[in-house]
Design a protein around this motif. Structure first.
Motif, PDB file in Angstrom:
ATOM      1  N   LEU A 177       0.566   7.066   7.090  1.00 22.58           N
ATOM      2  CA  LEU A 177      -0.190   8.314   6.899  1.00 22.58           C
ATOM      3  C   LEU A 177      -1.676   8.157   7.192  1.00 22.58           C
ATOM      4  O   LEU A 177      -2.438   9.128   7.105  1.00 22.58           O
ATOM      5  N   SER A 178      -2.098   6.943   7.543  1.00 20.04           N
ATOM      6  CA  SER A 178      -3.525   6.648   7.676  1.00 20.04           C
ATOM      7  C   SER A 178      -4.266   7.488   8.715  1.00 20.04           C
ATOM      8  O   SER A 178      -5.477   7.676   8.582  1.00 20.04           O
ATOM      9  N   PRO A 179      -3.614   8.028   9.771  1.00 22.39           N
ATOM     10  CA  PRO A 179      -4.359   8.918  10.665  1.00 22.39           C
ATOM     11  C   PRO A 179      -4.907  10.159   9.948  1.00 22.39           C
ATOM     12  O   PRO A 179      -5.845  10.783  10.436  1.00 22.39           O
ATOM     13  N   LEU A 180      -4.328  10.491   8.776  1.00 20.99           N
ATOM     14  CA  LEU A 180      -4.802  11.641   8.002  1.00 20.99           C
ATOM     15  C   LEU A 180      -5.889  11.267   7.004  1.00 20.99           C
ATOM     16  O   LEU A 180      -6.515  12.153   6.405  1.00 20.99           O
ATOM     17  N   LEU A 181      -6.109   9.965   6.812  1.00 24.06           N
ATOM     18  CA  LEU A 181      -7.001   9.482   5.754  1.00 24.06           C
ATOM     19  C   LEU A 181      -8.292   8.905   6.342  1.00 24.06           C
ATOM     20  O   LEU A 181      -8.245   8.150   7.316  1.00 24.06           O
ATOM     21  N   PRO A 182      -9.430   9.217   5.742  1.00 24.65           N
ATOM     22  CA  PRO A 182     -10.680   8.602   6.223  1.00 24.65           C
ATOM     23  C   PRO A 182     -10.724   7.121   5.879  1.00 24.65           C
ATOM     24  O   PRO A 182     -10.210   6.694   4.832  1.00 24.65           O
ATOM     25  N   ASP A 183     -11.300   6.316   6.782  1.00 23.17           N
ATOM     26  CA  ASP A 183     -11.488   4.903   6.485  1.00 23.17           C
ATOM     27  C   ASP A 183     -12.440   4.745   5.298  1.00 23.17           C
ATOM     28  O   ASP A 183     -13.310   5.586   5.055  1.00 23.17           O
ATOM     29  N   GLY A 184     -12.256   3.640   4.575  1.00 22.67           N
ATOM     30  CA  GLY A 184     -13.083   3.380   3.392  1.00 22.67           C
ATOM     31  C   GLY A 184     -12.207   3.198   2.177  1.00 22.67           C
ATOM     32  O   GLY A 184     -11.006   2.890   2.285  1.00 22.67           O
ATOM     33  N   THR A 185     -12.777   3.364   0.994  1.00 26.64           N
ATOM     34  CA  THR A 185     -12.038   3.163  -0.253  1.00 26.64           C
ATOM     35  C   THR A 185     -11.079   4.323  -0.494  1.00 26.64           C
ATOM     36  O   THR A 185     -11.475   5.487  -0.536  1.00 26.64           O
ATOM     37  N   LEU A 186      -9.797   3.978  -0.651  1.00 25.02           N
ATOM     38  CA  LEU A 186      -8.759   4.982  -0.921  1.00 25.02           C
ATOM     39  C   LEU A 186      -8.687   5.281  -2.416  1.00 25.02           C
ATOM     40  O   LEU A 186      -8.590   6.427  -2.836  1.00 25.02           O
TER      41      LEU A 186
END
Length: 318
Positions: A177-186
């Motif tokens: 799902l990471s293409p939907l999530l901004p890089d950095g602290t999740l």
């Protein structure tokens, strides 16, 4: 001759030191000079619970340790101690903590792999995210299926359906799902001493400690409205996957309260092959909200989460 004696004495001293280290601290690495007695087995388990458990500063834990030692004082084998240790670990670590027998671990290792699904309904991409327990090859297949579905389909919005996802390995779920999530602290793990350990996404990789999975394309999907569906069977890593989306402006949570296993377990191996799964950290999302085995509440409470999500996504498209 004198040199030979010095070397011999040195070797004896080194061996003595090594044996001493194993005697006093070998339990930390599950190494013993002789098989531990059932009573030693219990004391080692309790010591690990004491060091890692989130709730071991309580009076209840002090009393539980004493009672567990008394109740297992006449145990003739390790199996007889397990029911008492099962009760103890719930006090030390809370409801998310448990003991897993060696045979249960073997059964879990052959659990049928459930592949995620991707469907287009109208102009909405619906991703069904099942719990994941599998090998590295299956983890790669799982993550890359989700990633490719996000990059190869045409859609105006995305539904991330985590209903019924009870957890497992976090990495393939989040990386897929990471293409939907901004890089950095999740999100961030916080232990009982308030020490923090962020879980971070960077360039298609996550430092969660799970399977070593990589995705083919980490290009971000921008500005698509995202509906995250949860229910009372969304638990553990399923909940943590959902929390990765908390605080992102284009995200809405729909459904019902999650199961409330918002915490992290640490695995400790016992002499007989069983493991302690001790809850050692709570979870803080990117908005600094801390979950202490609390459920995630949706923005929209509904029994028709999927249809409500489709309607919400339509309302966001201009």
């Amino acid at each position: 001759m004198k040199i030979g004696k010095r070397i011999l004495l040195g070797l004896v001293a080194v061996c003595a030191l090594f044996l001493g280290i194993i005697y006093f601290w070998g339990y930390k690495f599950n190494i013993y000079l002789v098989p531990p007695s059932p009573q030693k087995y219990v004391r080692v388990a309790l010591k690990n619970m004491d060091e890692l458990g989130l709730f071991t500063d309580s009076k209840e834990w002090v009393e539980t340790k004493k009672k567990t030692i008394e109740e297992t004082s006449n145990a003739k084998n390790y199996a007889e101690t397990i029911p008492f240790l099962q009760k103890a670990i719930k006090v030390a670590g809370g409801k998310h903590s448990f003991i897993e027998h060696e045979e249960d671990i073997s059964k879990r290792s052959i659990t049928k792999y459930i592949k995620p699904k991707a469907e287009i309904e109208g102009n909405t991409l619906i991703l069904t995210i099942p719990e994941f327990t599998g090998n590295n090859s299956q983890a790669s297949d799982y993550a890359n299926f989700l990633e490719s579905s996000l990059h190869k389909n045409n859609y105006n919005g995305v539904i991330v359906d985590l209903r019924g996802n009870r957890g497992g390995d976090l990495s393939p779920m989040v990386l897929g799902l990471s293409p939907l999530l901004p890089d950095g602290t999740l999100f961030t793990y916080v232990d009982k001493s308030s020490h923090s350990k962020p879980v971070e996404l960077q360039n298609g990789e996550i430092n969660s400690g799970g399977s070593s999975t990589k995705i083919s394309d980490n290009k971000k999907i921008k500005k698509a409205p995202i509906a995250v569906l949860i229910d009372n069977n969304t638990g553990s890593s399923g909940e943590l996957t959902a929390l990765c989306f908390k605080g992102i402006p284009n995200v809405k949570f729909l459904g019902s309260d999650s199961a409330g296993y918002t915490s992290a377990n640490q695995t400790v191996y016992l002499y007989d092959g069983s493991t302690l799964q001790i809850t050692s950290a709570f979870v803080k999302d990117r908005t600094n909200n801390i979950y202490k085995n609390f459920p995630i509440s949706p923005d929209i409470q509904t029994n028709n989460a999927k249809s409500s999500a489709i309607e919400w996504i339509k309302s966001q498209i201009k």
